[in-house]
Design a protein around this motif. Structure first.
Motif, PDB file in Angstrom:
ATOM      1  N   GLY A 170       0.820  -1.195   0.000  1.00  0.00           N
ATOM      2  CA  GLY A 170       0.000   0.000   0.000  1.00  0.00           C
ATOM      3  C   GLY A 170       0.861   1.254   0.000  1.00  0.00           C
ATOM      4  N   ALA A 171       0.229   2.383  -0.236  1.00  0.00           N
ATOM      5  CA  ALA A 171       0.927   3.659  -0.392  1.00  0.00           C
ATOM      6  C   ALA A 171       1.636   4.124   0.874  1.00  0.00           C
ATOM      7  N   ASN A 172       1.227   3.650   2.046  1.00  0.00           N
ATOM      8  CA  ASN A 172       1.856   4.110   3.286  1.00  0.00           C
ATOM      9  C   ASN A 172       2.963   3.172   3.774  1.00  0.00           C
ATOM     10  N   LEU A 173       3.434   2.279   2.885  1.00  0.00           N
ATOM     11  CA  LEU A 173       4.557   1.395   3.180  1.00  0.00           C
ATOM     12  C   LEU A 173       5.695   1.754   2.240  1.00  0.00           C
ATOM     13  N   ASP A 174       6.798   2.270   2.779  1.00  0.00           N
ATOM     14  CA  ASP A 174       7.918   2.742   1.964  1.00  0.00           C
ATOM     15  C   ASP A 174       9.169   1.910   2.217  1.00  0.00           C
ATOM     16  N   PHE A 175      10.030   1.849   1.182  1.00  0.00           N
ATOM     17  CA  PHE A 175      11.282   1.105   1.258  1.00  0.00           C
ATOM     18  C   PHE A 175      12.421   1.972   0.729  1.00  0.00           C
ATOM     19  N   ALA A 176      13.646   1.613   1.076  1.00  0.00           N
ATOM     20  CA  ALA A 176      14.831   2.376   0.669  1.00  0.00           C
ATOM     21  C   ALA A 176      14.884   2.530  -0.847  1.00  0.00           C
ATOM     22  N   ASN A 177      15.263   3.721  -1.281  1.00  0.00           N
ATOM     23  CA  ASN A 177      15.397   4.051  -2.700  1.00  0.00           C
ATOM     24  C   ASN A 177      14.097   3.870  -3.482  1.00  0.00           C
ATOM     25  N   GLY A 178      12.966   3.769  -2.779  1.00  0.00           N
ATOM     26  CA  GLY A 178      11.681   3.607  -3.446  1.00  0.00           C
ATOM     27  C   GLY A 178      11.489   2.241  -4.083  1.00  0.00           C
ATOM     28  N   THR A 179      12.341   1.282  -3.716  1.00  0.00           N
ATOM     29  CA  THR A 179      12.269  -0.059  -4.300  1.00  0.00           C
ATOM     30  C   THR A 179      11.593  -1.011  -3.323  1.00  0.00           C
ATOM     31  N   PRO A 180      10.397  -1.491  -3.649  1.00  0.00           N
ATOM     32  CA  PRO A 180       9.684  -2.404  -2.747  1.00  0.00           C
ATOM     33  C   PRO A 180      10.473  -3.696  -2.501  1.00  0.00           C
ATOM     34  N   PHE A 181      10.362  -4.218  -1.311  1.00  0.00           N
ATOM     35  CA  PHE A 181      10.980  -5.498  -0.957  1.00  0.00           C
ATOM     36  C   PHE A 181      10.325  -6.602  -1.780  1.00  0.00           C
ATOM     37  N   VAL A 182      11.147  -7.462  -2.363  1.00  0.00           N
ATOM     38  CA  VAL A 182      10.657  -8.588  -3.160  1.00  0.00           C
ATOM     39  C   VAL A 182      10.846  -9.862  -2.342  1.00  0.00           C
ATOM     40  N   VAL A 183       9.756 -10.580  -2.122  1.00  0.00           N
ATOM     41  CA  VAL A 183       9.823 -11.816  -1.350  1.00  0.00           C
ATOM     42  C   VAL A 183      10.511 -12.911  -2.156  1.00  0.00           C
ATOM     43  N   THR A 184      11.086 -13.868  -1.448  1.00  0.00           N
ATOM     44  CA  THR A 184      11.741 -15.004  -2.079  1.00  0.00           C
ATOM     45  C   THR A 184      10.725 -15.789  -2.890  1.00  0.00           C
ATOM     46  N   SER A 185      11.074 -16.115  -4.130  1.00  0.00           N
ATOM     47  CA  SER A 185      10.105 -16.761  -5.026  1.00  0.00           C
ATOM     48  C   SER A 185      10.042 -18.274  -4.865  1.00  0.00           C
ATOM     49  N   ALA A 186      10.908 -18.862  -4.054  1.00  0.00           N
ATOM     50  CA  ALA A 186      10.866 -20.306  -3.850  1.00  0.00           C
ATOM     51  C   ALA A 186       9.657 -20.704  -3.016  1.00  0.00           C
ATOM     52  N   THR A 187       9.079 -21.846  -3.335  1.00  0.00           N
ATOM     53  CA  THR A 187       7.964 -22.329  -2.529  1.00  0.00           C
ATOM     54  C   THR A 187       8.444 -22.618  -1.110  1.00  0.00           C
ATOM     55  N   SER A 188       7.597 -22.366  -0.164  1.00  0.00           N
ATOM     56  CA  SER A 188       7.839 -22.561   1.276  1.00  0.00           C
ATOM     57  C   SER A 188       8.900 -21.633   1.864  1.00  0.00           C
TER      58      SER A 188
END
Length: 90
Positions: free
Chosen positions: A49-67
């Protein structure tokens, strides 16, 4: 996430679906930790959402592996949560 109810949240991502993380009732000085677990079949994704910010404006990407398990920690100084994350605890 209703930040007035807890400082700790857990999310299990759905099979191949994007889950949107939104925050409400943020209090100044609050620290919020989110445990994100990817499902066992096909990895899901997480958007913010708009009120969640990350460094350099780059959203955190979750690990794509299952589990996979990731931890996102947010701090608040105002009406936003500022986040950083750690990946792949599985």
């Amino acid at each position: 996430m209703d930040c007035s109810t807890s400082n700790f949240f857990e999310i299990t991502l759905q099979n191949g679906i994007d889950t949107r993380l939104e925050a409400s009732n943020i209090e100044n000085g609050q620290t919020v930790t989110v445990k994100v677990t990817n499902n066992t079949t096909a990895a899901g994704t997480l958007s913010y959402g708009a009120n969640l910010d990350f460094a350099n404006g780059t959203p955190f990407v979750v690990t794509s592996a299952t589990s996979a398990v990731d931890i996102i920690t947010f701090v608040s100084f105002d009406s936003k949560l500022y986040g950083t994350g750690l990946t792949n605890f599985s």
